[in-house]
Design a protein around this motif. Structure first.
Motif, short mmCIF file in Angstrom:
data_model
loop_
_atom_site.label_atom_id
_atom_site.label_comp_id
_atom_site.label_asym_id
_atom_site.label_seq_id
_atom_site.Cartn_x
_atom_site.Cartn_y
_atom_site.Cartn_z
N HIS A 3 0.84 -1.20 0.00
CA HIS A 3 0.00 0.00 0.00
C HIS A 3 0.88 1.25 0.00
CE1 HIS A 3 -3.68 -2.27 0.72
NE2 HIS A 3 -2.93 -3.05 1.47
N VAL A 4 0.56 2.12 -0.92
CA VAL A 4 1.31 3.37 -1.03
C VAL A 4 0.34 4.52 -0.79
CG1 VAL A 4 2.72 4.83 -2.53
CG2 VAL A 4 2.86 2.33 -2.73
N LEU A 5 0.71 5.40 0.12
CA LEU A 5 -0.12 6.57 0.42
C LEU A 5 0.70 7.82 0.12
CD1 LEU A 5 -2.67 7.86 1.72
CD2 LEU A 5 -1.44 7.77 3.90
N ALA A 6 0.13 8.71 -0.69
CA ALA A 6 0.79 9.99 -0.97
C ALA A 6 -0.13 11.12 -0.57
CB ALA A 6 1.14 10.09 -2.45
N ILE A 7 0.42 12.12 0.10
CA ILE A 7 -0.37 13.30 0.46
C ILE A 7 0.28 14.52 -0.20
CG2 ILE A 7 -1.21 14.77 2.33
CD1 ILE A 7 -1.25 12.36 4.13
N VAL A 8 -0.49 15.17 -1.05
CA VAL A 8 -0.03 16.38 -1.71
C VAL A 8 -0.40 17.57 -0.83
CG1 VAL A 8 -0.19 17.81 -3.79
CG2 VAL A 8 -0.37 15.31 -3.98
N GLY A 9 0.61 18.29 -0.38
CA GLY A 9 0.35 19.38 0.57
C GLY A 9 0.06 20.72 -0.09
N GLU A 39 -2.75 5.33 -3.33
CA GLU A 39 -3.76 6.34 -3.03
C GLU A 39 -3.08 7.70 -2.93
OE1 GLU A 39 -7.74 6.75 -0.38
OE2 GLU A 39 -6.09 5.64 0.53
N LYS A 40 -3.58 8.65 -3.69
CA LYS A 40 -3.05 10.02 -3.62
C LYS A 40 -4.12 10.93 -3.06
CE LYS A 40 -2.12 12.55 -7.43
NZ LYS A 40 -1.41 13.29 -8.49
N LEU A 41 -3.82 11.59 -1.96
CA LEU A 41 -4.78 12.48 -1.30
C LEU A 41 -4.27 13.91 -1.38
CD1 LEU A 41 -5.41 10.41 1.97
CD2 LEU A 41 -6.78 10.39 -0.13
N TYR A 42 -5.21 14.84 -1.48
CA TYR A 42 -4.86 16.27 -1.48
C TYR A 42 -5.23 16.85 -0.13
CZ TYR A 42 -4.27 15.68 -6.47
OH TYR A 42 -3.83 15.25 -7.71
N PHE A 76 -2.27 5.57 7.32
CA PHE A 76 -0.86 5.58 7.71
C PHE A 76 -0.45 4.18 8.20
CE2 PHE A 76 -1.03 10.37 8.87
CZ PHE A 76 -0.52 10.74 7.65
N ASP A 77 -1.32 3.60 8.99
CA ASP A 77 -1.02 2.29 9.57
C ASP A 77 -0.86 1.23 8.48
OD1 ASP A 77 -0.73 0.39 11.68
OD2 ASP A 77 -2.79 -0.25 11.29
N LYS A 78 -1.76 1.29 7.50
CA LYS A 78 -1.78 0.27 6.44
C LYS A 78 -0.64 0.46 5.43
CE LYS A 78 -5.33 -0.73 3.33
NZ LYS A 78 -6.69 -0.56 2.91
N ALA A 79 -0.15 1.70 5.31
CA ALA A 79 0.80 2.02 4.23
C ALA A 79 2.14 1.34 4.42
CB ALA A 79 1.01 3.53 4.17
N ASP A 80 2.74 0.96 3.28
CA ASP A 80 4.13 0.47 3.26
C ASP A 80 5.07 1.57 2.81
OD1 ASP A 80 3.71 -2.54 3.73
OD2 ASP A 80 2.25 -2.05 2.19
N ILE A 81 4.55 2.48 2.00
CA ILE A 81 5.31 3.66 1.58
C ILE A 81 4.43 4.88 1.81
CG2 ILE A 81 6.37 4.89 -0.37
CD1 ILE A 81 7.04 2.19 -1.63
N ILE A 82 5.02 5.90 2.44
CA ILE A 82 4.29 7.16 2.67
C ILE A 82 5.09 8.29 2.01
CG2 ILE A 82 3.43 8.80 4.38
CD1 ILE A 82 3.13 6.47 6.35
N ILE A 83 4.44 8.95 1.06
CA ILE A 83 5.07 10.10 0.40
C ILE A 83 4.30 11.34 0.81
CG2 ILE A 83 5.54 11.21 -1.83
CD1 ILE A 83 5.56 8.29 -3.00
#
Ligand SMILES: Cc1cc2nc3c(=O)[nH]c(=O)nc-3n(C[C@H](O)[C@H](O)[C@H](O)COP(=O)(O)O)c2cc1C
Length: 197
Positions: A3-9, A39-42, A76-83
């Motif tokens: 699982h990859v989670l990205a948050i665009v700030g 998953e990419k979140l804004y 966050f908990d589930k993610a393997d990569i956090i960008i």
């Protein structure tokens, strides 16, 4: 499944931060042998409220505010990569991203007060920070963001693998800078390969 989670700030969809995050995610998606969910979140769209310092999280695990931040803890908990990415605002990260990070106080409380962490400690998570600045390069331009990101990645039990820091984007937008986008892509490739080693 990884699982990859990205948050665009940045609140600006399709601009510098968004483009760099997209390239890094493509680098992840196109490499590695595992199936990957991305998953990419804004941050701006999430509209996460600022922490009210009510201390509710010291009594009950999670946050009492009902704005979706409890879902983000799970992600966050589930993610393997956090960008995580941010434009440099007044030498710091964007307010939208800072609001999310401050709400990780509930993670801090879950670990150190309730002894029941919201974030699993046993698995390897890799993190990467992207930051862009309008101004040309100068010594320590991104300096103020580092201690914030250090605490953030610590809060989510994530190894901070590095930062992609790009200055002068107001004059030279990244969308026209294929070398920088390729660099971001290559970082994504390396992240997934490192995770699969
Ligand atoms: C509120 C605000 C504050 C800013 N402060 C800085 C700053 O302190 N230093 C700097 O180099 N650029 C500053 N900038 C320029 C942004 O960093 C730059 O436009 C941004 O990195 C572009 O990212 P984006 O296209 O992904 O939104 C600021 C811009 C805004 C809107």
């Amino acid at each position: 499944m990884l699982h990859v989670l990205a948050i665009v700030g940045s609140p600006r969809k399709g601009k510098n931060n968004d483009a760099l995050v997209t390239s890094m995610l493509e680098g992840i998606e196109n490499h590695g042998n595992s199936s990957v969910s991305i998953e990419k979140l804004y941050a701006d769209k999430l509209a996460i409220q600022s922490c009210k310092a009510c201390d509710g999280c010291t009594r009950k695990r999670g946050c009492v505010l009902k704005d979706g931040m409890n879902d983000i803890y799970e992600k966050f908990d589930k993610a393997d990569i956090i960008i995580v990415s941010s434009p440099l605002y007044f030498n710091s990260i964007s307010g939208q991203l800072k609001s999310i990070i401050d709400r990780n106080q509930a993670i801090w409380s879950s670990k150190y007060i309730l002894n029941n962490s919201l974030i699993d400690k046993s698995k390897l998570r890799l993190g990467y920070f992207i930051c862009t600045a309008g101004m040309p390069e100068e010594p320590n331009l991104f300096h103020a963001t580092f201690p914030i990101m250090e605490l953030f990645f610590k809060s989510v039990n994530t190894n901070w693998e590095g930062s992609l820091l790009i200055s002068n984007v107001d004059k030279h937008p990244i969308v026209h800078d294929n070398a920088t986008l390729q660099n971001s892509y290559n970082i994504g490739k390396k992240l997934i390969e490192k995770l699969e080693k």
